[in-house]
Design a protein around this motif. Structure first.
Motif, short mmCIF file in Angstrom:
data_model
loop_
_atom_site.label_atom_id
_atom_site.label_comp_id
_atom_site.label_asym_id
_atom_site.label_seq_id
_atom_site.Cartn_x
_atom_site.Cartn_y
_atom_site.Cartn_z
N LYS A 47 75.79 16.16 81.37
CA LYS A 47 75.68 17.57 80.97
C LYS A 47 74.65 18.23 81.88
CE LYS A 47 75.80 21.42 78.58
NZ LYS A 47 74.98 21.71 77.39
N ASP B 285 79.90 25.54 69.71
CA ASP B 285 78.51 25.57 70.18
C ASP B 285 77.59 25.86 68.99
OD1 ASP B 285 76.46 25.39 72.00
OD2 ASP B 285 76.89 27.27 73.03
N HIS C 178 75.89 21.12 68.79
CA HIS C 178 74.50 20.64 68.87
C HIS C 178 73.99 20.22 67.51
CE1 HIS C 178 73.92 22.11 73.00
NE2 HIS C 178 74.72 23.10 72.63
N HIS D 129 81.41 27.06 78.70
CA HIS D 129 81.21 28.49 78.45
C HIS D 129 82.10 29.36 79.35
CE1 HIS D 129 78.03 27.03 76.04
NE2 HIS D 129 77.06 27.09 76.92
N HIS E 2 81.92 20.48 72.03
CA HIS E 2 80.64 21.09 72.41
C HIS E 2 79.91 21.66 71.19
CE1 HIS E 2 78.05 23.29 75.49
NE2 HIS E 2 77.54 23.55 74.30
ZN LIG Z 1 75.71 24.43 73.89
#
Ligand SMILES: [Zn+2]
Length: 347
Positions: free
Chosen positions: A168, A283, A52, A229, A50
């Motif tokens: 997602k 993340d 970005h 999360h 996970h």
């Molecule tokens: Zn994220």
């Protein structure tokens, strides 16, 4: 003539054609879809599930592809990906959804240039009080939304041949809104049809329990579900309950600040015999569209350079670490052929 097994395996792809060989492998043990095509789950190597590369928080009603210069994003992000590859990571799950800056062609270019395997996604993100949902969600059924996501998997995203490797979605804290319930329902239908895993950004444990219920009551596989999360929830009995049911528990905000908390959560899961259901990630990233130069970029290296040594110091074994970084993410990203397709296969 008798052949050793090893010799036989060497000859097989040539005899059958590599395509047939890969197809047979994919049907028996599932496959992983990357931005450069399908691969065996055994080829992922160490994974950050996970992260970005680029995010645009403009909102679904304002976002357009012209809001960033692709070359600038490419040149900003590439050194971070090369550095991550050099630190020992081989694959990244890129979790930016559609209407938040998902750009599959950019991801493919960066994957080829960095040597990092990258996986993108389909689906819609309903967290943030629906700011990132296009207006059509209100008037569409779960079946209509699922049909769009299934089409992306079958035909490629937009006019590209790049296919998503997972679904997602995103919801806030429970109870879910009607639109958020619809998104999870659509994810279950897409999972049922394609075998794609369902990863949901989730506000708290109450929302996660509701997601699991919607997925299962609509024919989705609980083992395809990842609670994204999960560190947002302090009540670890919910982690235990969902992991025992087969869901993946994603602790994906790893940083220097959260490291101690993550070690205690991992120790809890290990003591319960549930470490095989846990995913770890930062993340991190990302190029912020709309900020000069993409704003502040967080690198992806903490897990490899600092956290693994910390885990070893706390008594986690090499096998535990391989589970967390290689085996679990591979299982959580594997596209399982739907049962009806297996039944239709010639025996
Ligand atoms: Zn994220």
């Amino acid at each position: 003539m008798t052949l050793s097994r090893r010799h036989f395996l060497t000859l097989l792809p040539a005899a059958l054609g590599a395509g047939v060989w890969l197809k047979a492998a994919a049907q028996s043990e599932g496959s992983i879809m990357t931005v450069t095509g399908a691969i065996s789950p055994y080829m992922l190597g160490p994974v950050l599930p996970h992260e970005h590369i680029m995010v645009d928080f403009a909102g679904a009603d304002k976002i357009t592809p012209g809001r960033y210069q692709e070359e600038e994003v490419f040149n900003t992000v590439l050194p971070y990906l090369k550095s991550l590859r050099a630190a020992g990571c081989k694959t990244m799950g890129e979790c930016t959804p559609n209407f938040l800056g998902r750009d599959p062609l950019l991801l493919k270019r960066l994957s080829i240039a960095s040597g990092l395997t990258i996986i993108t996604n389909t689906g819609l993100y309903g967290a943030g009080a629906h700011k990132y949902l296009p207006a059509y969600v209100q008037t569409s059924t779960a079946e209509e939304l699922a049909a769009m996501w299934i089409k992306e998997f079958r035909d490629g995203i937009g006019d590209t041949d790049i296919r998503p490797g997972f679904i997602k979605s995103g919801v806030d804290k429970g109870p879910l809104t009607e639109s958020q319930r619809k998104l999870v329902h659509a994810a279950a239908l897409t999972n049922k049809e394609t075998g794609l895993a369902i990863w949901i950004h989730t506000g708290d444990g109450a929302a996660a329990l509701e997601e699991a219920e919607i997925i299962q009551s609509n024919g989705g596989r609980i083992a395809s579900y990842t609670w994204v999360h999960a560190q947002n929830e302090k009540d670890l009995s919910i982690h235990e309950k969902l992991a025992k049911a087969g869901a993946f528990i994603s602790l994906d905000g790893l940083s220097q600040n959260s490291a101690e908390d993550y070690i205690s959560r991992l120790s809890f899961m290990k003591n319960k015999g549930l470490l095989q259901q846990v995913l770890l990630s930062h993340d991190a990233g990302w190029y912020h569209v709309g900020e000069p130069g993409g704003g502040k970029f967080r690198d992806y290296n903490f897990l490899w350079t600092s956290f693994i040594p910390m885990l070893k110091e706390k008594g986690f074994t090499e096998e535990d670490i391989r589970r967390l970084t290689v085996i679990n993410p591979s299982r959580a990203l594997t596209i399982h052929p739907p049962a009806r397709k297996l039944l239709a296969m010639p025996s």
